[in-house]
Design a protein around this motif. Structure first.
Motif, short mmCIF file in Angstrom:
data_model
loop_
_atom_site.label_atom_id
_atom_site.label_comp_id
_atom_site.label_asym_id
_atom_site.label_seq_id
_atom_site.Cartn_x
_atom_site.Cartn_y
_atom_site.Cartn_z
N VAL A 1 0.83 -1.20 0.00
CA VAL A 1 0.00 0.00 0.00
C VAL A 1 0.87 1.25 0.00
CG1 VAL A 1 -1.81 -1.18 1.31
CG2 VAL A 1 -0.16 0.26 2.53
N LEU A 2 0.28 2.34 -0.47
CA LEU A 2 0.86 3.67 -0.32
C LEU A 2 -0.15 4.48 0.47
CD1 LEU A 2 2.56 5.89 -3.01
CD2 LEU A 2 0.79 6.83 -1.51
N THR A 3 0.27 4.99 1.62
CA THR A 3 -0.66 5.74 2.46
C THR A 3 -0.27 7.21 2.52
OG1 THR A 3 -1.82 5.78 4.59
CG2 THR A 3 0.55 5.25 4.65
N GLU A 4 -1.26 8.05 2.31
CA GLU A 4 -1.08 9.51 2.40
C GLU A 4 -1.55 9.91 3.80
OE1 GLU A 4 0.24 11.31 0.04
OE2 GLU A 4 -0.16 10.35 -1.90
N VAL A 5 -0.60 10.31 4.66
CA VAL A 5 -0.90 10.50 6.08
C VAL A 5 -1.52 11.87 6.38
CG1 VAL A 5 0.91 8.88 6.73
CG2 VAL A 5 1.44 11.33 6.62
N GLY A 6 -1.65 12.72 5.39
CA GLY A 6 -2.25 14.02 5.59
C GLY A 6 -1.86 14.97 4.47
N PHE A 7 -2.52 16.12 4.42
CA PHE A 7 -2.26 17.10 3.36
C PHE A 7 -1.25 18.14 3.81
CE2 PHE A 7 -6.02 15.24 1.58
CZ PHE A 7 -5.90 15.43 0.20
N ILE A 8 -0.09 18.13 3.19
CA ILE A 8 0.94 19.12 3.50
C ILE A 8 0.54 20.49 2.98
CG2 ILE A 8 2.36 18.87 1.42
CD1 ILE A 8 4.83 18.80 3.27
N SER A 9 -0.43 20.52 2.07
CA SER A 9 -0.95 21.78 1.52
C SER A 9 -1.95 22.43 2.46
CB SER A 9 -1.59 21.53 0.15
OG SER A 9 -2.55 20.49 0.21
N SER A 10 -2.33 21.73 3.52
CA SER A 10 -3.21 22.28 4.55
C SER A 10 -2.34 22.72 5.72
CB SER A 10 -4.21 21.23 5.03
OG SER A 10 -4.74 21.57 6.30
N PRO A 11 -2.31 24.01 6.05
CA PRO A 11 -1.48 24.47 7.17
C PRO A 11 -1.76 23.72 8.47
CG PRO A 11 -2.28 26.34 5.91
CD PRO A 11 -2.98 25.13 5.37
N ALA A 12 -3.04 23.40 8.70
CA ALA A 12 -3.40 22.69 9.93
C ALA A 12 -2.82 21.28 9.95
CB ALA A 12 -4.91 22.65 10.08
N GLU A 13 -2.95 20.58 8.83
CA GLU A 13 -2.42 19.21 8.80
C GLU A 13 -0.91 19.19 8.71
OE1 GLU A 13 -5.74 16.03 7.81
OE2 GLU A 13 -4.46 16.49 6.10
N GLU A 14 -0.31 20.19 8.06
CA GLU A 14 1.14 20.26 8.04
C GLU A 14 1.68 20.41 9.46
OE1 GLU A 14 4.87 22.82 6.13
OE2 GLU A 14 2.86 23.70 6.22
N GLN A 15 1.06 21.28 10.24
CA GLN A 15 1.48 21.46 11.62
C GLN A 15 1.30 20.17 12.42
OE1 GLN A 15 -0.51 24.70 13.61
NE2 GLN A 15 0.53 24.36 15.55
N TYR A 16 0.20 19.49 12.18
CA TYR A 16 -0.07 18.21 12.85
C TYR A 16 1.02 17.19 12.51
CZ TYR A 16 -2.39 13.65 13.48
OH TYR A 16 -2.68 12.35 13.82
N MET A 17 1.37 17.07 11.23
CA MET A 17 2.37 16.08 10.81
C MET A 17 3.78 16.44 11.26
SD MET A 17 1.07 14.92 6.99
CE MET A 17 1.00 16.59 6.30
N ARG A 18 4.02 17.72 11.51
CA ARG A 18 5.33 18.15 11.99
C ARG A 18 5.48 17.95 13.49
NH1 ARG A 18 6.55 23.77 11.45
NH2 ARG A 18 8.76 23.21 11.52
N SER A 19 4.37 17.90 14.20
CA SER A 19 4.41 17.80 15.66
C SER A 19 4.71 16.38 16.12
CB SER A 19 3.07 18.25 16.26
OG SER A 19 2.05 17.31 15.97
N ALA A 20 5.34 16.27 17.27
CA ALA A 20 5.64 14.95 17.84
C ALA A 20 4.35 14.19 18.13
CB ALA A 20 6.47 15.11 19.12
N ALA A 21 3.36 14.91 18.66
CA ALA A 21 2.08 14.27 18.98
C ALA A 21 1.40 13.73 17.72
CB ALA A 21 1.16 15.26 19.70
N GLY A 22 1.42 14.53 16.66
CA GLY A 22 0.81 14.09 15.41
C GLY A 22 1.52 12.90 14.81
#
Length: 259
Positions: free
Chosen positions: A217-238
């Motif tokens: 599979v290839l999984t897209e873990v979130g949208f880097i083009s969304s500021p909210a999801e980019e912040q989420y994916m950058r965070s340790a908690a996310g």
């Protein structure tokens, strides 16, 4: 037509065992190959404060550690910021006789997409038939091929810019389609349990998954083009939440096949 058939024939003859870590002793247990998408000069999608290649690698490394802690054997396609041709990634998984292959990526909407920043969610792809008018994901992910040296030779004339090539790639259907969809569905189920937006499981003509000798599979873990999801994916908690979701899906699949 004859030329296209010949190209299909050549693609099907691409070697299954291509470069990679030693396969010694790896086939004895349950082995997962984790692929951090892109790398080095192939940055992947770009966010305001991050690059897809970096986020994918951080999540992949954390997933490696979590799976190892749960007794799963893990092989990484890359553990550093380096570039790997797509065919080497799945070739490594075939070589070590992996039980699962998971490629980690970040999604992105085109710059001219209306409401681009507000589009969020997760989706997971398996190798299969995708409509030619719904190939945005495939076009973006397969574009990495253009960065490879001698890519036309490596992929028997495959051109990620040519719509006909997607028809050819689709004919190389993953023999593990049912299991791949099962695993992808488990991933999406875990994302949803964590409160993420579930954009579903889809079949696309993705070169990194073609010719997989295991569920892949290839999984897209979130949208880097969304500021909210980019912040989420950058965070340790996310990142930790994403890793927990992926690990739970791997362990649930492992349990289901009673390895």
């Amino acid at each position: 037509m004859i030329k296209s058939v010949f190209r299909i024939f050549l693609l099907l003859l691409l070697p299954q065992f291509i470069l990679g870590e030693s396969s010694e002793n790896l086939a004895a247990g349950f082995t997962v190959v984790i692929d951090a998408g892109h790398g080095a000069h192939d940055s992947g999608a770009l966010g305001k404060n991050s690059k897809e290649k970096d986020l994918a690698l951080k999540i992949a490394l954390k997933l490696r550690d979590k799976l190892k802690a749960n007794g799963v054997k893990v092989v990484m396609t890359r553990s550093t910021d380096k570039f790997l041709p797509l065919y080497e990634r799945i070739g490594l998984a075939n070589k070590v006789k992996a039980d699962l292959f998971i490629s980690i990526h970040c999604n992105s909407m085109p710059l001219n997409k209306r409401n681009r920043a507000s589009i969020r969610g997760t989706e997971t792809f398996v190798s299969g038939f995708g409509r030619l008018d719904e190939q945005d994901i495939a076009l973006r992910e397969n574009a990495s091929i253009l960065l490879e040296k001698d890519y036309k030779k490596n992929y028997a004339g495959y051109d990620p810019k040519d719509p006909e090539s997607y028809i050819i790639l689709s004919l190389m259907k993953n023999a593990f389609r049912t299991q791949s969809i099962q695993f992808a569905s488990l991933i999406q189920k875990e994302y949803k349990k964590s409160g993420r937006i579930d954009r579903g499981v889809h079949e696309k003509s993705l070169a990194v998954l073609a010719r997989a000798a295991m569920p892949a599979v290839l999984t897209e873990v979130g949208f880097i083009s969304s500021p909210a999801e980019e912040q989420y994916m950058r965070s340790a908690a996310g990142q930790n939440e994403i890793v927990t979701d992926l690990s739970n899906a791997v362990l649930a699949y492992k349990k289901s096949v009673k390895k």
